[in-house]
Design a protein around this motif. Structure first.
Motif, PDB file in Angstrom:
ATOM      1  N   ASP A  16       0.848  -1.189   0.000  1.00 57.33           N
ATOM      2  CA  ASP A  16       0.000   0.000   0.000  1.00 57.33           C
ATOM      3  C   ASP A  16       0.886   1.242   0.000  1.00 57.33           C
ATOM      4  N   PRO A  17       0.772   2.112  -1.001  1.00 58.27           N
ATOM      5  CA  PRO A  17       1.632   3.300  -1.046  1.00 58.27           C
ATOM      6  C   PRO A  17       1.495   4.208   0.175  1.00 58.27           C
ATOM      7  N   GLU A  18       0.343   4.135   0.845  1.00 59.07           N
ATOM      8  CA  GLU A  18       0.114   5.004   1.999  1.00 59.07           C
ATOM      9  C   GLU A  18       0.824   4.495   3.251  1.00 59.07           C
ATOM     10  N   ARG A  19       1.169   3.216   3.278  1.00 61.45           N
ATOM     11  CA  ARG A  19       1.747   2.639   4.491  1.00 61.45           C
ATOM     12  C   ARG A  19       3.274   2.638   4.401  1.00 61.45           C
ATOM     13  N   PRO A  20       3.960   3.194   5.392  1.00 67.08           N
ATOM     14  CA  PRO A  20       5.430   3.233   5.367  1.00 67.08           C
ATOM     15  C   PRO A  20       6.023   1.825   5.384  1.00 67.08           C
ATOM     16  N   ILE A  21       7.097   1.657   4.641  1.00 65.72           N
ATOM     17  CA  ILE A  21       7.830   0.393   4.652  1.00 65.72           C
ATOM     18  C   ILE A  21       9.315   0.721   4.554  1.00 65.72           C
ATOM     19  N   ASP A  22      10.100   0.213   5.486  1.00 63.14           N
ATOM     20  CA  ASP A  22      11.524   0.562   5.499  1.00 63.14           C
ATOM     21  C   ASP A  22      12.281  -0.234   4.444  1.00 63.14           C
TER      22      ASP A  22
END
Length: 239
Positions: A16-22
């Motif tokens: 999901d582009p809205e959810r941060p992912i490191d």
């Protein structure tokens, strides 16, 4: 001829582009052996956050596709694009309205050789996508099969996506839906929280989509790749 970039996908991670992912998590996902990365979300998807996520994924060789629900977020550079429509919505804009608006304004810009239609059957009444689209998600199993046949046989939609978003679905119903399809490729998403459920879904669907667990338990998410592949091998051996 319709695009077929998704035909061999058995396991897909959905981001999901809205959810941060490191970076470390993204690296693990993109090098996990999954067949593809699907980018999309029910809300909060913008051109900017989609571009950012795609550019990070593009550092890897894994195929990457985009679920395009808003033409204003039509980011070029993906390997393929899915245009969703919701079969069991009570709001006509999610069935055809938004699509007409999009084609009127952006149809001349769309890469048609990379686009396929995607019929959603939303079956979790408590999900964000059900609320957003006004989906009548509490339908009977018979109605669910009938909706699937409309998409598959009357509309010839190339993809049917059975979505339980946030909960694990009825696998017997999923098998019945699959048994009644003539040509549509069956995606399943919802409640895949580890290898056991991933393996169960792989026995019924053509493609298993794993999403939320990525952000909650990375190890569990990664374990679904091997579970899906093993389940499919066992299924094919039995058949």
């Amino acid at each position: 001829m319709l695009p077929s970039f998704y035909n061999t996908w058995k396991h897909v991670f959905k981001l999901d582009p809205e959810r941060p992912i490191d970076d470390a998590t993204l690296d693990a996902i993109c090098t996990s052996g999954t067949d593809a990365i699907l980018v999309g979300g029910s809300s909060g998807v913008t051109f900017d956050n989609t571009v950012d996520l795609m550019s990070r994924i593009r550092r890897y060789e894994v195929p990457c596709a985009f679920e395009l629900s808003d033409p204003a977020c039509g980011v070029p550079g993906f390997d393929g694009y899915f245009i969703p429509t919701v079969l069991n919505t009570k709001k006509s804009e999610w069935l055809i309205g938004y699509h007409v608006d999009a084609l009127r304004d952006f149809g001349h810009l769309l890469p048609w050789d990379m686009i396929v239609g995607e019929a959603y059957l939303v079956l979790n009444p408590d999900s964000t996508v059900a609320t957003l689209t006004g989906a009548d998600a509490g339908i009977s199993n018979g109605d669910a099969i009938a909706f699937s046949q409309v998409a598959d046989r009357l509309w010839n939609m190339p993809i049917l996506y059975v979505e339980y978003s946030g909960t694990f679905g009825d696998m017997e119903l999923l098998k019945s839906i699959k048994a009644n399809l003539k040509q549509a490729h069956l995606f399943y998403g919802g409640g895949i929280d580890g290898p056991e459920r991933a393996a169960q879904a792989a026995l019924a669907a053509d493609t298993v989509v794993v999403g939320n667990i990525i952000y909650e338990n990375l190890d569990a998410a990664l374990s679904t790749v091997g579970a899906v592949n093993l389940s499919i091998k066992e299924r094919d051996h039995v058949l």
